[in-house]
Write a protein that holds these residues in place. Structure first.
Motif, PDB file in Angstrom:
ATOM      1  N   ARG A 159      40.629  37.026  45.350  1.00 48.00           N
ATOM      2  CA  ARG A 159      40.108  37.673  44.145  1.00 48.00           C
ATOM      3  C   ARG A 159      39.613  36.631  43.140  1.00 48.00           C
ATOM      4  N   MET A 160      40.277  35.484  43.078  1.00 54.31           N
ATOM      5  CA  MET A 160      39.769  34.400  42.235  1.00 54.31           C
ATOM      6  C   MET A 160      38.396  33.945  42.725  1.00 54.31           C
ATOM      7  N   LEU A 175      44.536  47.324  46.877  1.00 53.62           N
ATOM      8  CA  LEU A 175      44.230  46.471  48.039  1.00 53.62           C
ATOM      9  C   LEU A 175      42.810  46.654  48.568  1.00 53.62           C
ATOM     10  N   MET A 176      41.856  46.929  47.690  1.00 51.90           N
ATOM     11  CA  MET A 176      40.472  47.079  48.101  1.00 51.90           C
ATOM     12  C   MET A 176      39.878  45.737  48.523  1.00 51.90           C
ATOM     13  N   ASN A 177      38.839  45.819  49.340  1.00 52.76           N
ATOM     14  CA  ASN A 177      38.115  44.621  49.746  1.00 52.76           C
ATOM     15  C   ASN A 177      37.404  44.029  48.534  1.00 52.76           C
ATOM     16  N   ALA A 178      37.667  42.770  48.243  1.00 56.19           N
ATOM     17  CA  ALA A 178      37.148  42.158  47.019  1.00 56.19           C
ATOM     18  C   ALA A 178      35.629  42.059  47.020  1.00 56.19           C
ATOM     19  N   THR A 179      35.033  41.867  48.174  1.00 56.86           N
ATOM     20  CA  THR A 179      33.574  41.766  48.234  1.00 56.86           C
ATOM     21  C   THR A 179      32.918  43.090  47.858  1.00 56.86           C
ATOM     22  N   ASN A 180      33.515  44.196  48.277  1.00 56.45           N
ATOM     23  CA  ASN A 180      32.974  45.503  47.915  1.00 56.45           C
ATOM     24  C   ASN A 180      33.099  45.760  46.412  1.00 56.45           C
ATOM     25  N   TYR A 225      34.373  43.595  31.260  1.00 56.99           N
ATOM     26  CA  TYR A 225      35.205  43.637  32.470  1.00 56.99           C
ATOM     27  C   TYR A 225      36.653  43.396  32.066  1.00 56.99           C
ATOM     28  N   THR A 226      37.573  44.067  32.763  1.00 51.43           N
ATOM     29  CA  THR A 226      38.998  43.925  32.474  1.00 51.43           C
ATOM     30  C   THR A 226      39.736  43.410  33.712  1.00 51.43           C
ATOM     31  N   PHE A 227      40.483  42.327  33.510  1.00 51.20           N
ATOM     32  CA  PHE A 227      41.277  41.740  34.592  1.00 51.20           C
ATOM     33  C   PHE A 227      42.715  41.543  34.124  1.00 51.20           C
ATOM     34  N   HIS A 228      43.612  41.435  35.082  1.00 47.95           N
ATOM     35  CA  HIS A 228      45.014  41.135  34.812  1.00 47.95           C
ATOM     36  C   HIS A 228      45.365  39.865  35.593  1.00 47.95           C
ATOM     37  N   PRO A 229      45.887  38.839  34.936  1.00 52.21           N
ATOM     38  CA  PRO A 229      46.127  37.573  35.635  1.00 52.21           C
ATOM     39  C   PRO A 229      46.910  37.711  36.937  1.00 52.21           C
ATOM     40  N   HIS A 230      47.956  38.540  36.932  1.00 54.06           N
ATOM     41  CA  HIS A 230      48.765  38.634  38.147  1.00 54.06           C
ATOM     42  C   HIS A 230      48.067  39.431  39.254  1.00 54.06           C
ATOM     43  N   VAL A 231      46.957  40.105  38.909  1.00 55.49           N
ATOM     44  CA  VAL A 231      46.190  40.859  39.903  1.00 55.49           C
ATOM     45  C   VAL A 231      45.001  40.036  40.395  1.00 55.49           C
ATOM     46  N   ILE A 232      44.167  39.597  39.470  1.00 48.98           N
ATOM     47  CA  ILE A 232      42.963  38.854  39.844  1.00 48.98           C
ATOM     48  C   ILE A 232      43.311  37.465  40.375  1.00 48.98           C
ATOM     49  N   GLY A 233      44.540  37.014  40.130  1.00 46.60           N
ATOM     50  CA  GLY A 233      44.904  35.641  40.461  1.00 46.60           C
ATOM     51  C   GLY A 233      45.111  35.335  41.920  1.00 46.60           C
ATOM     52  N   SER A 278      35.970  50.774  31.059  1.00 42.22           N
ATOM     53  CA  SER A 278      35.952  51.757  32.144  1.00 42.22           C
ATOM     54  C   SER A 278      36.964  51.347  33.198  1.00 42.22           C
ATOM     55  N   TRP A 279      37.636  52.351  33.762  1.00 37.57           N
ATOM     56  CA  TRP A 279      38.555  52.051  34.865  1.00 37.57           C
ATOM     57  C   TRP A 279      37.805  51.442  36.052  1.00 37.57           C
ATOM     58  N   SER A 280      36.538  51.786  36.201  1.00 37.74           N
ATOM     59  CA  SER A 280      35.778  51.260  37.337  1.00 37.74           C
ATOM     60  C   SER A 280      35.528  49.765  37.219  1.00 37.74           C
ATOM     61  N   LEU A 281      35.636  49.214  35.992  1.00 39.41           N
ATOM     62  CA  LEU A 281      35.433  47.781  35.778  1.00 39.41           C
ATOM     63  C   LEU A 281      36.754  47.077  35.468  1.00 39.41           C
ATOM     64  N   ASP A 282      37.839  47.646  35.944  1.00 41.20           N
ATOM     65  CA  ASP A 282      39.191  47.108  35.775  1.00 41.20           C
ATOM     66  C   ASP A 282      39.715  46.736  37.158  1.00 41.20           C
ATOM     67  N   ASP A 283      40.272  45.552  37.291  1.00 37.82           N
ATOM     68  CA  ASP A 283      40.754  45.113  38.606  1.00 37.82           C
ATOM     69  C   ASP A 283      41.992  45.871  39.068  1.00 37.82           C
ATOM     70  N   PHE A 284      42.792  46.416  38.134  1.00 37.98           N
ATOM     71  CA  PHE A 284      44.087  46.991  38.492  1.00 37.98           C
ATOM     72  C   PHE A 284      43.992  48.151  39.475  1.00 37.98           C
ATOM     73  N   PRO A 285      43.202  49.203  39.203  1.00 38.44           N
ATOM     74  CA  PRO A 285      43.164  50.316  40.167  1.00 38.44           C
ATOM     75  C   PRO A 285      42.532  49.933  41.505  1.00 38.44           C
ATOM     76  N   HIS A 286      41.656  48.940  41.512  1.00 43.63           N
ATOM     77  CA  HIS A 286      41.033  48.520  42.763  1.00 43.63           C
ATOM     78  C   HIS A 286      42.006  47.744  43.653  1.00 43.63           C
ATOM     79  N   PHE A 287      42.834  46.910  43.025  1.00 46.56           N
ATOM     80  CA  PHE A 287      43.568  45.914  43.811  1.00 46.56           C
ATOM     81  C   PHE A 287      45.086  46.079  43.840  1.00 46.56           C
TER      82      PHE A 287
END
Length: 286
Positions: A245-246, A204-209, A233-241, A181-190
């Motif tokens: 966010r870590m 650039l969403m708030n990570a706590t939210n 859950y789906t993450f991208h190293p250059h995004v979640i890193g 799901s896009w909702s469980l992907d870090d890319f559109p959030h961050f």
């Protein structure tokens, strides 16, 4: 006994996603290169909690920066297929798509010693040929579709979707679909991006939210599927890193562990699902 499985997956795109979009200026390239800094930190974090994850890695990434891929391969994480160039399969001819699968598998085998068991489409957009081609080349599961949230299913081949006639479902195949799901992907959030067409993806969403959303999806799984469920859950190293966010990712791991989550690779989760389904079929036949 209830079992709630969590798959942490990482799309290690490196530069390939930017290049596929025609974004090749030095600053954009450097955004992709940041994953070289992040990968050792991710591997260390996963090791700290004894978690095995799945990395969906394009052949372009493997062949461009094998030193960034080796750490998670050597740590025993699953290396899965993510195309070679990160072009959308739906934008390719059947021949071009097959070439992507073959070339990507060659890159994967060179660095890991085995071809991929799983596949995730770049940008999650399969073509009418994808299911057939994945099965032809030995892929056992796909993680590109969104037809469920907490359960796997068998992907269909040959759907007919036309505007003026009722939708016709194709035949069920043996390819296991492990939905996302896009909702469980870090890319559109961050991820903040200015695209060539002039549009802006704000990110650039708030990570706590975002953490609260991610945890609540797991909690809801334990309520609506109390016996068994799989959440990806789906993450991208250059995004979640990025640092905050870590820290969010580590808090996510901690909270899911407190909730009884079992972490495993996508391949391992697929086998758990198949075994459970076979047992259910056996009981129903008796």
């Amino acid at each position: 006994m209830s079992r709630h499985i969590v798959c942490l997956t990482f799309d290690h795109d490196h530069l390939s996603g930017f290049i596929a979009r025609g974004l090749t200026t030095p600053t954009v390239i450097s955004r992709g290169e940041y994953d070289v800094v992040v990968i050792p930190r991710l591997v260390s974090l996963l090791d700290r909690y004894n978690i095995k994850a799945t990395f969906f890695t394009p052949g372009h990434t493997i062949d461009s920066t094998p030193h960034a891929v080796t750490p998670y391969v050597e740590a025993g994480h699953e290396l899965a297929h993510h195309g070679w160039t990160h072009r959308l399969p739906a934008s390719l001819s059947r021949e071009e798509e097959e070439e992507e699968i073959v070339r990507g598998n060659e890159s994967i085998k060179r660095i890991s010693g085995r071809t991929a068991r799983g596949y995730r489409s770049p940008a999650w957009d399969l073509s009418p040929h994808s299911i057939e081609l994945l099965q032809k080349h030995g892929i056992q599961y796909d993680s590109s579709l969104m037809g469920h949230d907490y359960d796997c299913y068998f992907a269909r081949q040959g759907d007919v979707a036309e505007l003026m006639t009722p939708f016709v479902r194709g035949r069920e195949t043996t390819l296991v679909e492990m939905p996302i799901s896009w909702s469980l992907d870090d890319f559109p959030h961050f991820e903040y991006m200015r695209l060539p067409n002039g549009s802006v993806m704000p990110g650039l969403m708030n990570a706590t939210n975002v953490l609260e959303n991610f945890v609540d999806d797991y909690t809801y799984m334990t309520r609506v599927q109390p016996d068994f469920g799989i959440l990806t859950y789906t993450f991208h190293p250059h995004v979640i890193g990025r640092g905050h966010r870590m820290m969010m990712l580590e808090r996510l791991i901690q909270k899911l562990m407190e909730g009884g989550a079992e972490f495993m690779t996508m391949e391992a989760a697929m086998h758990e699902w198949l075994a459970r389904r076979q047992q259910a079929d056996k009981i129903a036949a008796e």
